[in-house]
Design an enzyme around this catalytic site. Structure first.
Site, PDB file in Angstrom:
ATOM      1  N   HIS A 116       0.824  -1.228   0.000  1.00 16.19           N
ATOM      2  CA  HIS A 116       0.000   0.000   0.000  1.00 16.19           C
ATOM      3  C   HIS A 116       0.854   1.273   0.000  1.00 16.19           C
ATOM      4  CE1 HIS A 116       0.366   0.231   4.384  1.00 16.19           C
ATOM      5  NE2 HIS A 116      -0.527  -0.711   4.621  1.00 16.19           N
ATOM      6  N   HIS A 134      -5.595  -8.676  14.359  1.00  8.92           N
ATOM      7  CA  HIS A 134      -5.682  -7.443  13.552  1.00  8.92           C
ATOM      8  C   HIS A 134      -6.414  -7.771  12.247  1.00  8.92           C
ATOM      9  CE1 HIS A 134      -4.592  -3.809  11.551  1.00  8.92           C
ATOM     10  NE2 HIS A 134      -3.458  -4.203  11.009  1.00  8.92           N
ATOM     11  N   GLU A 153      -6.579  -6.008   9.345  1.00 12.63           N
ATOM     12  CA  GLU A 153      -6.098  -5.563   8.036  1.00 12.63           C
ATOM     13  C   GLU A 153      -5.905  -6.776   7.124  1.00 12.63           C
ATOM     14  OE1 GLU A 153      -2.835  -2.737   8.075  1.00 12.63           O
ATOM     15  OE2 GLU A 153      -3.246  -2.196   5.996  1.00 12.63           O
ATOM     16  N   ASP A 182      -3.919  -8.024   5.034  1.00 16.70           N
ATOM     17  CA  ASP A 182      -2.735  -8.878   4.913  1.00 16.70           C
ATOM     18  C   ASP A 182      -2.759  -9.999   5.952  1.00 16.70           C
ATOM     19  OD1 ASP A 182      -2.434  -6.639   6.612  1.00 16.70           O
ATOM     20  OD2 ASP A 182      -0.263  -6.844   6.661  1.00 16.70           O
ATOM     21  N   HIS A 230      -1.666  -0.764  14.947  1.00 22.19           N
ATOM     22  CA  HIS A 230      -1.873   0.562  14.414  1.00 22.19           C
ATOM     23  C   HIS A 230      -3.289   0.796  13.898  1.00 22.19           C
ATOM     24  CE1 HIS A 230      -1.433  -0.430   9.927  1.00 22.19           C
ATOM     25  NE2 HIS A 230      -1.438  -1.559  10.558  1.00 22.19           N
ATOM     26  N   ASP A 272       1.417  -6.516  14.094  1.00 21.93           N
ATOM     27  CA  ASP A 272       2.262  -5.631  13.277  1.00 21.93           C
ATOM     28  C   ASP A 272       3.431  -5.011  14.051  1.00 21.93           C
ATOM     29  OD1 ASP A 272       1.140  -5.859  10.764  1.00 21.93           O
ATOM     30  OD2 ASP A 272      -0.309  -4.263  11.082  1.00 21.93           O
ATOM     31  N   TYR A 286      10.311  -0.078   8.672  1.00 22.59           N
ATOM     32  CA  TYR A 286       8.936  -0.478   9.007  1.00 22.59           C
ATOM     33  C   TYR A 286       8.344   0.481  10.046  1.00 22.59           C
ATOM     34  CZ  TYR A 286       5.261  -3.787  10.503  1.00 22.59           C
ATOM     35  OH  TYR A 286       4.072  -4.392  10.823  1.00 22.59           O
ATOM     36  N   HIS A 314       4.966  -9.870  10.641  1.00 19.49           N
ATOM     37  CA  HIS A 314       5.748  -9.719   9.401  1.00 19.49           C
ATOM     38  C   HIS A 314       7.221  -9.954   9.731  1.00 19.49           C
ATOM     39  CE1 HIS A 314       2.484  -7.934   7.094  1.00 19.49           C
ATOM     40  NE2 HIS A 314       2.259  -7.094   8.076  1.00 19.49           N
TER      41      HIS A 314
HETATM   42 FE1  FEO Z   1      -1.715  -3.557   9.663  1.00 19.25          FE
HETATM   43 FE2  FEO Z   1       0.317  -6.077   8.622  1.00 19.25          FE
HETATM   44  O1  FEO Z   1      -1.244  -5.089   8.731  1.00 19.25           O
END
Ligand code: FEO
Length: 396
Positions: free
Chosen positions: A24, A78, A80, A82, A145, A164, A192, A225
């Site tokens: 993104h 989370h 999101e 991903d 986040h 994250d 990051y 991640h």
């Molecule tokens: Fe906030 Fe890795 O997604």
């Protein structure tokens, strides 16, 4: 897949995304991974899923350890995409699993994937789930986040799964911090933080202080991640504290610019020399030749940011506008901002940039420098002095 075990019964079942280069808008030059964890005990818990494109790979990784219908809990740290976009498929296959998320997480799951997620059970900080010999507990981490964000902690194993937080976009077959190049690892961890977490720095400090006050023993920090921190998990925690509180900031100045026919380039060089003459470490970063991702990472530990643009159609270059929009959202604190540029028959770029920076709440210098057509030797001397004076302001 080669089994990746964090501790007995705690396994990484995520996927490596070797080829992602645009997350993104964040340029992920070293790829990434979506980490999911399977905890095997009398009861089985899956913590997080992966990006939908890799759902089949996740299913294969889980299936090497158990069948999906044996999963008792799916924890959604989370929402999101991903981490959750394969959840609809996984939730169908893990038909006996309770899905756990924060109250905001439940709301977001329903809005993302539909009313079938009404079945989500809400958990809050301190709630515990007993899996047999292992117990998992939760810590809400709103705005770290997203509003739904949550950490999961494995009490007996002393493993923190903070989603994250503490991650890096780094693709690797190696999964642990003692297996990869430490310099690359810390570089990606900083990038990051800079590009994802900068706006939430005060909340990160508060959350770290909260966790420290709880005196939770932590052997491993396993983010969603990149690489898992097991050699020295406090290294990344301390690094975050330093980044969030500005401890890494040094006598460093970043000159970000774009140029049309070379005039703003000449100005940038003269200004950079002026800054360097005062003992500052200086980096000149040309927009359209440097990703915003890398520029932001360089700015994190700088005291001065000077931005230059030529005037195009009475305004700034689109690359300057893009950069200021991006960094305006991230709002790094404690920098002195200045602006410069060149023009042909009517200025505008410098004025426009100053307006954007002020609107972002940046500390903008009153003085700026803008010159017509090609800089003369005298004008370049003024640029040098502009750099020099800016550095002196900070030193004073
Ligand atoms: Fe906030 Fe890795 O997604």
């Amino acid at each position: 897949m080669v089994k990746v075990s964090l501790k007995d019964g705690v396994n990484w079942v995520g996927v490596v995304d070797w080829n992602i280069r645009d997350f993104h808008g964040y340029t992920t030059k070293r790829g990434s991974s979506y980490n999911a964890y399977l905890i095997l005990d009398e009861k089985i818990a899956l913590v997080d899923t992966v990006k939908a494109a890799f759902c089949q790979e996740l299913i294969e990784h889980i299936s090497e350890l158990t069948t999906l219908d044996k999963i008792d809990y799916i924890v959604v740290n989370h929402v999101e995409m991903d981490h959750s976009s394969s959840l609809p498929v996984i939730a169908k296959l893990a038909k006996n699993a309770k899905i756990l998320a924060t109250a905001r997480g439940k709301e977001e799951l329903i809005k993302h994937f539909g009313t079938e997620f009404e079945r989500v059970e809400v958990v809050k900080s301190g709630d515990k789930i007993n899996l047999g010999k292992k117990t998992i507990t939760f810590m809400e981490a709103p705005m770290l986040h997203w509003p739904d964000s949550m950490f999961t902690y494995l009490i007996e194993d002393k493993i923190l799964l903070p989603n994250d937080a503490f991650g890096q976009h780094l693709a690797s077959y190696e999964r642990f911090d003692d297996e990869v190049d430490p310099q690359i690892l810390m570089e990606e961890a900083k990038t990051y933080y800079a590009n994802i977490l900068t706006p939430f720095s005060p909340l990160i400090v508060k959350k770290i202080q909260e966790v420290v006050a709880m005196k939770l023993p932590i052997d491993i920090i396993a983010p969603s991640h990149g690489i898992i921190w097991r050699k020295d998990p406090m290294k990344i925690v301390n690094t975050y504290m330093d980044l969030c509180t500005g401890k890494t900031v040094k006598q460093k100045a970043i000159v970000v610019f774009d140029t049309m026919w070379g005039s703003t380039d000449k100005m940038a060089r003269a200004i950079g020399e002026g800054l360097a003459s005062q003992g500052f470490e200086v980096k000149l970063l040309k927009l359209r030749a440097t990703d915003n991702t890398d520029i932001v990472t360089e700015i994190v530990d700088a005291k001065i940011v000077l931005v230059g643009s030529p005037t195009l159609n009475n305004g700034m270059f689109p690359s300057a506008s893009s950069f200021l929009t991006y960094i305006g959202g991230l709002k790094p604190k404690g920098k002195l901002w200045g602006f410069f540029g060149s023009y042909g028959w009517g200025g505008g770029a410098t004025r426009g940039m100053i307006k954007m920076a002020k609107e972002a709440g940046f500390d903008v210098m009153e003085s700026s420098i803008e010159l017509k057509w090609v800089p003369t030797a005298e004008e370049l001397k003024k640029c040098f002095e502009f750099g020099q004076e800016t550095a002196q302001k900070i030193k004073a």
